[in-house]
Design an enzyme around this catalytic site. Structure first.
Site, PDB file in Angstrom:
ATOM      1  N   GLU A 247      -4.392   3.544  -8.138  1.00 26.82           N
ATOM      2  CA  GLU A 247      -5.879   3.963  -7.793  1.00 26.82           C
ATOM      3  C   GLU A 247      -5.756   5.623  -8.329  1.00 26.82           C
ATOM      4  O   GLU A 247      -5.017   6.325  -8.216  1.00 26.82           O
ATOM      5  CB  GLU A 247      -5.884   4.230  -6.435  1.00 26.82           C
ATOM      6  CG  GLU A 247      -7.232   5.151  -5.916  1.00 26.82           C
ATOM      7  CD  GLU A 247      -7.351   5.402  -4.355  1.00 26.82           C
ATOM      8  OE1 GLU A 247      -8.270   5.985  -4.085  1.00 26.82           O
ATOM      9  OE2 GLU A 247      -6.714   4.406  -3.585  1.00 26.82           O
TER      10      GLU A 247
ATOM     11  N   GLU B 144       0.269  -0.955  -4.605  1.00 24.16           N
ATOM     12  CA  GLU B 144      -0.746   0.167  -4.911  1.00 24.16           C
ATOM     13  C   GLU B 144      -0.232   1.412  -4.626  1.00 24.16           C
ATOM     14  O   GLU B 144       0.715   1.724  -3.866  1.00 24.16           O
ATOM     15  CB  GLU B 144      -1.548  -0.177  -3.820  1.00 24.16           C
ATOM     16  CG  GLU B 144      -3.011   0.445  -4.035  1.00 24.16           C
ATOM     17  CD  GLU B 144      -2.806   1.752  -3.259  1.00 24.16           C
ATOM     18  OE1 GLU B 144      -3.897   2.550  -3.415  1.00 24.16           O
ATOM     19  OE2 GLU B 144      -2.049   1.900  -2.585  1.00 24.16           O
TER      20      GLU B 144
ATOM     21  N   HIS C 137       0.724  -1.103  -0.130  1.00 24.53           N
ATOM     22  CA  HIS C 137       0.012  -0.074   0.038  1.00 24.53           C
ATOM     23  C   HIS C 137       0.983   1.304   0.085  1.00 24.53           C
ATOM     24  O   HIS C 137       1.635   1.633   0.826  1.00 24.53           O
ATOM     25  CB  HIS C 137      -0.731  -0.066   1.365  1.00 24.53           C
ATOM     26  CG  HIS C 137      -1.863   1.145   1.281  1.00 24.53           C
ATOM     27  ND1 HIS C 137      -2.155   1.896   2.669  1.00 24.53           N
ATOM     28  CD2 HIS C 137      -2.662   1.479   0.494  1.00 24.53           C
ATOM     29  CE1 HIS C 137      -2.824   2.704   2.357  1.00 24.53           C
ATOM     30  NE2 HIS C 137      -3.355   2.605   1.119  1.00 24.53           N
TER      31      HIS C 137
ATOM     32  N   HIS D   3      -0.846  10.550  -2.540  1.00 22.56           N
ATOM     33  CA  HIS D   3      -2.190  10.128  -2.150  1.00 22.56           C
ATOM     34  C   HIS D   3      -3.173  11.146  -2.019  1.00 22.56           C
ATOM     35  O   HIS D   3      -4.321  11.383  -2.401  1.00 22.56           O
ATOM     36  CB  HIS D   3      -2.168   9.245  -0.698  1.00 22.56           C
ATOM     37  CG  HIS D   3      -3.313   8.923  -0.199  1.00 22.56           C
ATOM     38  ND1 HIS D   3      -4.148   9.800   0.655  1.00 22.56           N
ATOM     39  CD2 HIS D   3      -4.356   8.042  -0.253  1.00 22.56           C
ATOM     40  CE1 HIS D   3      -5.209   9.192   1.034  1.00 22.56           C
ATOM     41  NE2 HIS D   3      -5.456   8.144   0.256  1.00 22.56           N
TER      42      HIS D   3
ATOM     43  N   ASP E 105      -1.271   5.867  -5.858  1.00 16.54           N
ATOM     44  CA  ASP E 105      -2.172   6.803  -6.047  1.00 16.54           C
ATOM     45  C   ASP E 105      -1.848   7.801  -7.185  1.00 16.54           C
ATOM     46  O   ASP E 105      -0.613   8.546  -7.125  1.00 16.54           O
ATOM     47  CB  ASP E 105      -2.487   7.706  -4.941  1.00 16.54           C
ATOM     48  CG  ASP E 105      -2.801   6.781  -3.836  1.00 16.54           C
ATOM     49  OD1 ASP E 105      -4.086   6.680  -3.746  1.00 16.54           O
ATOM     50  OD2 ASP E 105      -2.038   6.694  -3.029  1.00 16.54           O
TER      51      ASP E 105
END
Length: 244
Positions: free
Chosen positions: A112, A37, A10, A52, A39
Site C-alpha cells: 500500500e 500486506e 495485514h 502504516h 505500507d
C-alpha cells in the site's frame, strides 16, 4: 481468479506482533499466510520504509513525521516496545528487507502506497523500480486510497497490478475499476458482503481483496462469497478456516 481465498496478513501478523516489522512478517508466514500486506513511505533521504502511520507517535518511542527523519535516524528508534516490553529494540524495515525475504518464500505481496496525506515525490517510480530489481512484479500488487497514484503506476508500468482501496459503498465498483484501469478493488469488507456486488465485480474479471477481517464469522462469509484475498490481522485464524 484464485481457486481459494488468499490469506493476506495485514501489516504482517499484527494481531500478535508489532505491526510492519520483519518479526510480524516472519510470524505471518509461519502461521500459514499466502501473502503480506504492508505500507510504504519515504524517509527524508528517500529510503523506502514500511510503516502504516505517517507519524511515529503510535508505534515508536518518538514523535513526528517519518518524512522528517533520515533512515539512519529512524533506525535508531524502537518500533517494538509500544506493542510490549518483550518486543523491545525492533527496527523499522525497508522495502528491500521485505522484498529480499519474499523472494525466497514465494509470498504474494500487497504494497500500500501511503500517499494520501503526504504526497511523496517519486514514490511510485521508486517502488516499481525496486519490485523489478527483485524480479517480483508477478507476485506484487500495489494499492492506495489515492487512485490518482494507481493511475500513475499504470502509466509507469502497465503490467504492474493495482488495487483501489476504498471504504464507501461504491456503486458499480467494477465499472469504476475498469475506468481507472485497475486489476483489483480493495474495499472495506462490509461494503461488499452481498453476493450480487461480488458477482458483478467477478464478471468483469476484477479481483476483490477485502480489509480488515478479524472475525471468524465474517471470514467464513467472505470465503463462501469467493473473495480473492482476505486481509486480516490474524492469519492463523484464517489459515485454520481455509483448511476446513
Amino acid at each position: 481468479m484464485h481457486d481459494k481465498s488468499l490469506n493476506i496478513a495485514h501489516r504482517g501478523f499484527s494481531g500478535k506482533y508489532p505491526e510492519n516489522t520483519m518479526l510480524s512478517f516472519e510470524k505471518a508466514v509461519e502461521a500459514g499466510c499466502d501473502g503480506i500486506e504492508t505500507d510504504v513511505q519515504l524517509t527524508k533521504d528517500n529510503v523506502l520504509v514500511l510503516c502504516h502511520d505517517e507519524t511515529l507517535d503510535r508505534t515508536t518511542n518518538n514523535k513526528g513525521f517519518i518524512s522528517q527523519y533520515t533512515y539512519k535516524e529512524l533506525k535508531a528508534l524502537d518500533f517494538g516496545v509500544k506493542f510490549g516490553d518483550k518486543f523491545k529494540d525492533i527496527k523499522i524495515p525497508t522495502l528491500e528487507d521485505l522484498l529480499g525475504y519474499c523472494k525466497e518464500k514465494d509470498i504474494y505481496l500487497n504494497l500500500e502506497l501511503k500517499n494520501s496525506i503526504i504526497l511523496y515525490e517519486g514514490l511510485e517510480e521508486m517502488v516499481i523500480k525496486k519490485i523489478h530489481e527483485y524480479n517480483l512484479s508477478k507476485s506484487v500488487i500495489l494499492s492506495s486510497f489515492n487512485h490518482y497514484s494507481m493511475v500513475k503506476c499504470k502509466a509507469i508500468d502497465n503490467n504492474i497490478k493495482t488495487g483501489l482501496l476504498y471504504e464507501a459503498g461504491l456503486y458499480k465498483p467494477e465499472l469504476y475499476a475498469k475506468y481507472v484501469g485497475a486489476n483489483a478493488v480493495h474495499p472495506h469488507f462490509l461494503s461488499v458482503i452481498h453476493k450480487s456486488i461480488v458477482d458483478d465485480i467477478k464478471a468483469k474479471n476484477i479481483l476483490i481483496n477485502t480489509y480488515t477481517v478479524n472475525d471468524e464469522k465474517h471470514m467464513k462469509t467472505l470465503i463462501n462469497l469467493g473473495i480473492d484475498g482476505i486481509i486480516t490481522n490474524y492469519p492463523d485464524k484464517l489459515s485454520t478456516l481455509l483448511k476446513s
